[in-house]
Design a protein around this motif. Structure first.
Motif, short mmCIF file in Angstrom:
data_model
loop_
_atom_site.label_atom_id
_atom_site.label_comp_id
_atom_site.label_asym_id
_atom_site.label_seq_id
_atom_site.Cartn_x
_atom_site.Cartn_y
_atom_site.Cartn_z
N PHE A 79 7.89 -3.81 3.18
CA PHE A 79 7.92 -2.61 4.02
C PHE A 79 7.28 -2.93 5.37
CE2 PHE A 79 8.71 -0.81 -0.04
CZ PHE A 79 9.36 0.39 0.16
N SER A 80 7.73 -2.26 6.41
CA SER A 80 7.16 -2.50 7.74
C SER A 80 6.09 -1.45 8.04
CB SER A 80 8.25 -2.44 8.80
OG SER A 80 8.72 -1.12 8.95
N PHE A 81 5.12 -1.87 8.84
CA PHE A 81 4.07 -0.94 9.27
C PHE A 81 3.57 -1.41 10.63
CE2 PHE A 81 -0.24 0.57 9.73
CZ PHE A 81 -0.11 1.90 9.34
N TYR A 82 3.53 -0.50 11.62
CA TYR A 82 3.03 -0.88 12.94
C TYR A 82 1.52 -1.12 12.87
CZ TYR A 82 7.46 0.14 15.18
OH TYR A 82 8.77 0.10 15.56
N LEU A 115 -5.36 4.69 11.91
CA LEU A 115 -5.10 6.12 11.69
C LEU A 115 -5.17 6.49 10.21
CD1 LEU A 115 -2.01 6.49 14.08
CD2 LEU A 115 -4.41 7.06 14.58
N PHE A 116 -5.23 5.48 9.35
CA PHE A 116 -5.20 5.72 7.90
C PHE A 116 -6.56 5.48 7.27
CE2 PHE A 116 -0.84 5.35 9.07
CZ PHE A 116 -0.14 6.12 8.15
N ASP A 117 -6.73 6.05 6.07
CA ASP A 117 -8.00 5.86 5.37
C ASP A 117 -8.13 4.41 4.90
OD1 ASP A 117 -7.08 5.64 2.38
OD2 ASP A 117 -5.99 7.35 3.22
N VAL A 118 -9.35 4.03 4.56
CA VAL A 118 -9.65 2.64 4.22
C VAL A 118 -8.81 2.14 3.04
CG1 VAL A 118 -11.46 1.09 3.38
CG2 VAL A 118 -11.96 2.70 5.21
N SER A 119 -8.60 2.97 2.04
CA SER A 119 -7.85 2.48 0.87
C SER A 119 -6.39 2.19 1.26
CB SER A 119 -7.95 3.45 -0.31
OG SER A 119 -6.98 4.47 -0.21
N THR A 120 -5.81 2.98 2.16
CA THR A 120 -4.45 2.71 2.63
C THR A 120 -4.43 1.45 3.50
OG1 THR A 120 -3.95 5.08 2.59
CG2 THR A 120 -2.48 3.69 3.90
N GLN A 121 -5.44 1.31 4.36
CA GLN A 121 -5.53 0.09 5.18
C GLN A 121 -5.59 -1.15 4.29
OE1 GLN A 121 -8.77 0.24 8.05
NE2 GLN A 121 -8.27 2.34 8.61
N ILE A 145 6.31 3.88 -4.20
CA ILE A 145 6.07 5.30 -3.92
C ILE A 145 4.96 5.44 -2.88
CG2 ILE A 145 5.19 7.47 -4.91
CD1 ILE A 145 6.66 6.64 -7.55
N LYS A 146 3.90 4.64 -3.00
CA LYS A 146 2.81 4.69 -2.02
C LYS A 146 3.31 4.29 -0.63
CE LYS A 146 -2.04 3.45 -1.30
NZ LYS A 146 -2.39 4.75 -0.73
N ALA A 147 4.14 3.25 -0.57
CA ALA A 147 4.71 2.81 0.71
C ALA A 147 5.56 3.92 1.34
CB ALA A 147 5.55 1.54 0.52
N ILE A 148 6.31 4.64 0.50
CA ILE A 148 7.13 5.76 0.99
C ILE A 148 6.22 6.89 1.48
CG2 ILE A 148 8.77 7.57 0.32
CD1 ILE A 148 9.96 5.50 -1.70
N ASP A 149 5.12 7.13 0.77
CA ASP A 149 4.17 8.16 1.19
C ASP A 149 3.51 7.81 2.52
OD1 ASP A 149 4.74 9.74 -0.98
OD2 ASP A 149 3.02 9.05 -2.16
N ILE A 150 3.27 6.51 2.76
CA ILE A 150 2.67 6.07 4.02
C ILE A 150 3.63 6.35 5.17
CG2 ILE A 150 1.97 4.03 5.35
CD1 ILE A 150 0.86 2.89 2.65
N ASP A 151 4.91 6.05 4.96
CA ASP A 151 5.91 6.31 6.00
C ASP A 151 7.21 6.72 5.32
OD1 ASP A 151 7.60 6.48 8.13
OD2 ASP A 151 7.39 4.40 8.77
N HIS A 152 7.48 8.02 5.36
CA HIS A 152 8.68 8.54 4.71
C HIS A 152 9.95 7.98 5.37
CE1 HIS A 152 10.71 11.20 1.99
NE2 HIS A 152 11.43 11.70 2.97
N PHE A 153 9.86 7.66 6.66
CA PHE A 153 11.01 7.06 7.35
C PHE A 153 10.80 5.56 7.46
CE2 PHE A 153 10.64 11.48 8.79
CZ PHE A 153 11.76 11.94 8.14
#
Length: 173
Positions: free
Chosen positions: A40-43, A49-55, A102-110
């Motif tokens: 998955f891509s992420f800028y 902008l995200f919480d530590v666990s997502t980072q 599912i977590k990756a989709i929650d991070i960026d739905h698009f």
């Protein structure tokens, strides 16, 4: 059974759907070949902008960092860093288990992601999946969602039967 409309009229295929992240994850998993991974891509500039666990989720799974544009249309300038017109850095992180997808989709739905053979160079990806929404009516409250994929031949040869087994499918060519 859930109905999916698969449209192959463009240079890429799109699957129109109205599914939960969980069902989208099931669908994405059908696109992963045995010896492949999905990234998955992420800028990178948005990480703070995200919480530590997502980072940590993204950083620990990061396989490549580059500025590659993979979508099947020209890049859209707003994604560029304004100051010196350089494309922003993109972190490509792996999500293989259903919960991780599912977590990756929650991070960026698009989202957009690539499918690539394990251990390959980035440029050797062989499919791009992306998720979009379109207004389906004039009042702009109704959205239609599409899961796009760039490798139509692979879809026909390897995935269509599997998708047919799990979902109600209508094909538009």
């Amino acid at each position: 059974m859930m109905n999916l409309e698969i449209n192959l009229k463009r240079p890429y295929g799109v699957i129109k759907h109205n599914m939960s992240a969980e069902n989208i994850a099931d669908l994405i998993r059908l696109f992963i070949e045995k010896d492949s991974i999905i990234l998955f891509s992420f800028y990178e500039r948005n990480l703070h902008l995200f919480d530590v666990s997502t980072q940590n989720f993204i950083s620990e799974r990061c396989v490549f960092v580059n500025s590659e544009w993979v979508l099947p249309w020209k890049e859209s300038i707003p994604h560029w860093n304004e100051s010196n017109q350089t494309p922003p850095k993109i972190m490509w992180f792996s999500a293989m288990q259903k919960e991780d997808i599912i977590k990756a989709i929650d991070i960026d739905h698009f989202f957009r992601c690539i499918v690539i053979k394990k251990g390959s160079d980035f440029k050797q990806y062989f499919n791009v999946l992306f998720h979009q929404e379109y207004y389906s009516s004039v009042d702009e409250k109704d959205y239609e969602y599409y899961l796009g994929f760039t490798n139509k031949d692979l879809f026909f040869d390897n995935y269509l039967d599997e998708v047919n087994k799990r979902f109600e499918v209508s094909l538009i060519e």
